[in-house]
Design a protein around this motif. Sequence first.
Motif: not given
Length: 318
Positions: A47-56
């Motif tokens: 879930n934390e990684i998915k948030k970073l994908y969105e931020a990218a």
Amino acid sequence: MYFIGVDLGGTKIASALVNQKGEIITENVTETEASKGADYVLNKIKNEIKKLYEAAGSVPIGGIGLGIPGLMDIEKGISIFAGNLAWQNVPVIEEFKKDFHTPIFMDNDVRVATLAEKYFGAGKDVNTLICVTLGTGIGSGIILDGKIYRGYSYSAGEIGHTTVIKDGLYCNCGNRGCLEMYASAPGIVRQIKRHIMEGHYTIMTKMTDGNVDKITTKTLSAAFDEGDGLARLVMENTAELLGIGLSTYAQIINPEMIVIGGGVSLLGDRLFVPLRKYFNEHLMQALRDKIPIVPAKLKDKAGAVGAATLAMKNLGIF
């Protein structure tokens, strides 16, 4: 192109979106909640990684790096043993490949922090160094002639599980008298509590309203600055044990530099001054005052930046 780095610890998960200069674009920190089991923790990381994908946004993700504590089989992507997480034989990479189609790499959390300090931190101009993290546990990474050294079974650098006290406290690694049992954050607090139970006076009890379970290394630091006798005794004992452990290590590896990071390193010169003294006292004379011990430049960011660095290095960015 951005890279994602995840630093998994016993108490928190730090994740970051990092560019090719080692700069953090955005970062997240959440509690590990290790007691809920490996599957729960892995899903939390996803879930934390998915948030970073969105931020990218529209910037592509080149790779994902994971810094995992303990022993592992890097080729198979399995966490063999992580005592602070109560993990055994957890198929980490296999789980992440179910959700992400980006190249994913894992290594020991301290080794990735070592990569960060080598390429972007205190060891930038050094080819042979030891990077030690003092936190919930004690671990280290080794750079030999510019390359990370992992050892035959990927367990090189486990300085926290070297014996410094014969017949000492039992450790979850199966050994006794491990350095980690005395000089990690929990180990230091354990020392303080033992002295208090033996009747030693300290202002640390007043600082925590008589609840010794609230004592932390920050409490120790504040009491030390007030001239508290027990705080100074524990700091001295901790520095001496670390000095003994590091001097033995340094005489085997012969590094140009030793970098110290992790939460305990935030004690600063309260710890570093006596540590350097004991370190040099236990070195053979020819090496004394020739191996600097310096604080980590990236501090608590080293783990996440280092995990991203692991991905960059494996993908040939540098």
